[in-house]
Scaffold this motif. Structure first.
Motif, PDB file in Angstrom:
ATOM      1  N   UNK A  65     -11.159 -14.438  -0.826  1.00 13.61           N
ATOM      2  CA  UNK A  65     -12.154 -13.660   0.158  1.00 13.61           C
ATOM      3  C   UNK A  65     -13.474 -14.444  -0.590  1.00 13.61           C
ATOM      4  N   UNK A  66     -13.678 -14.035  -1.319  1.00 15.10           N
ATOM      5  CA  UNK A  66     -15.181 -15.328  -1.590  1.00 15.10           C
ATOM      6  C   UNK A  66     -14.625 -16.384  -1.801  1.00 15.10           C
ATOM      7  N   UNK A  67     -14.434 -17.009  -1.437  1.00 15.81           N
ATOM      8  CA  UNK A  67     -14.128 -18.331  -0.913  1.00 15.81           C
ATOM      9  C   UNK A  67     -14.361 -18.293   0.745  1.00 15.81           C
ATOM     10  N   UNK A  68     -14.079 -17.328   1.634  1.00 13.76           N
ATOM     11  CA  UNK A  68     -13.709 -17.462   2.603  1.00 13.76           C
ATOM     12  C   UNK A  68     -15.405 -16.786   2.857  1.00 13.76           C
ATOM     13  N   UNK A  69     -15.757 -16.117   2.458  1.00 16.80           N
ATOM     14  CA  UNK A  69     -17.101 -15.807   2.497  1.00 16.80           C
ATOM     15  C   UNK A  69     -18.502 -16.205   2.695  1.00 16.80           C
ATOM     16  N   UNK A  70     -18.049 -17.337   1.786  1.00 16.97           N
ATOM     17  CA  UNK A  70     -19.521 -17.986   1.715  1.00 16.97           C
ATOM     18  C   UNK A  70     -19.536 -19.616   2.761  1.00 16.97           C
ATOM     19  N   UNK A  71     -20.445 -18.708   3.781  1.00 24.17           N
ATOM     20  CA  UNK A  71     -21.085 -19.356   5.013  1.00 24.17           C
ATOM     21  C   UNK A  71     -20.030 -21.898   4.626  1.00 24.17           C
ATOM     22  N   UNK A  72     -19.991 -22.129   5.351  1.00 22.87           N
ATOM     23  CA  UNK A  72     -19.433 -23.130   5.747  1.00 22.87           C
ATOM     24  C   UNK A  72     -20.267 -24.144   4.997  1.00 22.87           C
ATOM     25  N   UNK A  82     -21.629 -31.005  -7.184  1.00 22.77           N
ATOM     26  CA  UNK A  82     -20.494 -31.097  -8.664  1.00 22.77           C
ATOM     27  C   UNK A  82     -20.152 -32.041  -8.212  1.00 22.77           C
ATOM     28  N   UNK A  83     -19.392 -32.315  -7.207  1.00 32.77           N
ATOM     29  CA  UNK A  83     -18.856 -34.069  -7.013  1.00 32.77           C
ATOM     30  C   UNK A  83     -18.919 -35.360  -6.469  1.00 32.77           C
ATOM     31  N   UNK A  84     -21.145 -35.083  -5.185  1.00 35.54           N
ATOM     32  CA  UNK A  84     -21.176 -36.619  -5.073  1.00 35.54           C
ATOM     33  C   UNK A  84     -21.128 -36.599  -3.799  1.00 35.54           C
ATOM     34  N   UNK A  85     -21.581 -37.431  -3.416  1.00 33.64           N
ATOM     35  CA  UNK A  85     -21.434 -37.707  -1.790  1.00 33.64           C
ATOM     36  C   UNK A  85     -20.093 -38.325  -1.341  1.00 33.64           C
ATOM     37  N   UNK A  86     -19.497 -38.162  -0.362  1.00 30.88           N
ATOM     38  CA  UNK A  86     -18.860 -38.747   0.763  1.00 30.88           C
ATOM     39  C   UNK A  86     -17.073 -38.635   0.589  1.00 30.88           C
ATOM     40  N   UNK A  87     -16.261 -39.255   0.886  1.00 28.59           N
ATOM     41  CA  UNK A  87     -14.561 -38.565   1.652  1.00 28.59           C
ATOM     42  C   UNK A  87     -14.384 -37.080   0.675  1.00 28.59           C
ATOM     43  N   UNK A  88     -14.179 -37.440  -0.979  1.00 23.95           N
ATOM     44  CA  UNK A  88     -13.608 -36.426  -1.243  1.00 23.95           C
ATOM     45  C   UNK A  88     -14.373 -35.187  -1.430  1.00 23.95           C
ATOM     46  N   UNK A  89     -15.446 -35.112  -1.880  1.00 24.44           N
ATOM     47  CA  UNK A  89     -16.203 -33.826  -1.815  1.00 24.44           C
ATOM     48  C   UNK A  89     -15.850 -33.197  -1.070  1.00 24.44           C
ATOM     49  N   UNK A  90     -16.250 -33.792   0.716  1.00 24.62           N
ATOM     50  CA  UNK A  90     -16.069 -33.402   2.074  1.00 24.62           C
ATOM     51  C   UNK A  90     -14.618 -32.567   1.852  1.00 24.62           C
ATOM     52  N   UNK A  91     -13.393 -33.426   1.290  1.00 23.53           N
ATOM     53  CA  UNK A  91     -11.763 -33.029   1.420  1.00 23.53           C
ATOM     54  C   UNK A  91     -12.404 -31.593   0.102  1.00 23.53           C
ATOM     55  N   UNK A  92     -12.582 -31.433  -0.787  1.00 20.59           N
ATOM     56  CA  UNK A  92     -12.663 -30.816  -1.403  1.00 20.59           C
ATOM     57  C   UNK A  92     -13.213 -29.314  -0.957  1.00 20.59           C
ATOM     58  N   UNK A  93     -14.206 -29.317   0.176  1.00 17.35           N
ATOM     59  CA  UNK A  93     -14.818 -27.951   0.302  1.00 17.35           C
ATOM     60  C   UNK A  93     -14.245 -28.175   1.758  1.00 17.35           C
TER      61      UNK A  93
END
Length: 224
Positions: A65-72, A82-93
């Motif tokens: 629920x915490x993960x879903x209540x945080x705005x996209x 934490x992870x910088x720029x690029x494909x991998x950080x976007x994938x984690x989000x």
């Protein structure tokens, strides 16, 4: 410029930049499919574990629920430091955002299996693992797939925000089109995304129907 003229201009932009479009579409589709695939691999086992213990369930569902209540956009902003720029950080989000629908539907599907069916399976000597594999999961499959379909469709839209941290995808055209007041470019990125969401939802619905059909022989204790 009329709406029809704008649509034609968007089509012209897509055709004249087709190679770029294919690259952005591939990035977008990869972001969605990989993030949802990882969410399935994590959320379904977590959901199974959560149904076995109320305390574990409250912890797991609370985190979901915490993960879903945080705005996209906030999730994207949080992974950037934490992870910088690029494909991998976007994938984690995107993975984080895809978890809750699958997790909640897995728990709901498993908990709504008829208790009499489970007791009958126990009476026939089936182990808890067999009951989970042959009774609970097949019966819960439609509900679980509903969560997967929801996550996939949501992530098609959410993946547009990957542009802000260099994740690529169709958001490159949409956000750039908004910034430049270039409606044709915006639509050339937005319309394929809408069609992609419809297509993925249809594919998952088809897969759900086939898997449900294949599992019908496992939905009664006698089939074990």
């Amino acid at each position: 410029m009329t709406f029809i003229d704008t649509l034609f201009a968007a089509y012209t932009h897509l055709v004249t930049h087709f190679d770029e479009f294919l690259g952005l579409l591939q990035e977008h589709l990869t972001l969605v499919l990989v993030s949802v695939g990882l969410a399935i691999a994590v959320a379904v086992p977590l959901g199974i574990v959560a149904t076995r213990n109320e305390r574990t369930k409250s912890i797991v569902m609370g985190l979901g629920n915490i993960s879903q209540t945080i705005p996209t956009l906030a999730i994207i902003a949080l992974v950037f430091p934490l992870l910088g720029l690029g494909f991998f950080p976007a994938l984690v989000g995107l993975f984080t955002y895809a978890l809750l629908p699958i997790l909640t539907n897995t728990v709901a599907g498993l908990e709504n299996v008829d208790e009499n069916t489970i007791e009958a399976a126990r009476g026939m000597g089936m182990t808890e693992r067999q009951i989970m594999r042959k009774i609970k999961l097949p019966l819960a499959l439609p509900v679980i797939f509903a969560g997967i379909r929801t996550s996939a469709v949501l992530n098609v839209g959410t993946a547009y925000l990957a542009f802000f941290i260099g994740g690529g995808g169709l958001g490159v055209w949409v956000i750039t089109g908004i910034s430049l007041f270039d409606t044709p470019q915006l639509l050339a990125g937005a319309i394929p995304g809408a069609l992609l969401a419809i297509g993925l939802d249809s594919l998952f619905a088809l897969a759900e129907g086939r898997l449900s059909g294949e599992s019908t022989t496992e939905q009664s204790p006698a089939a074990g």
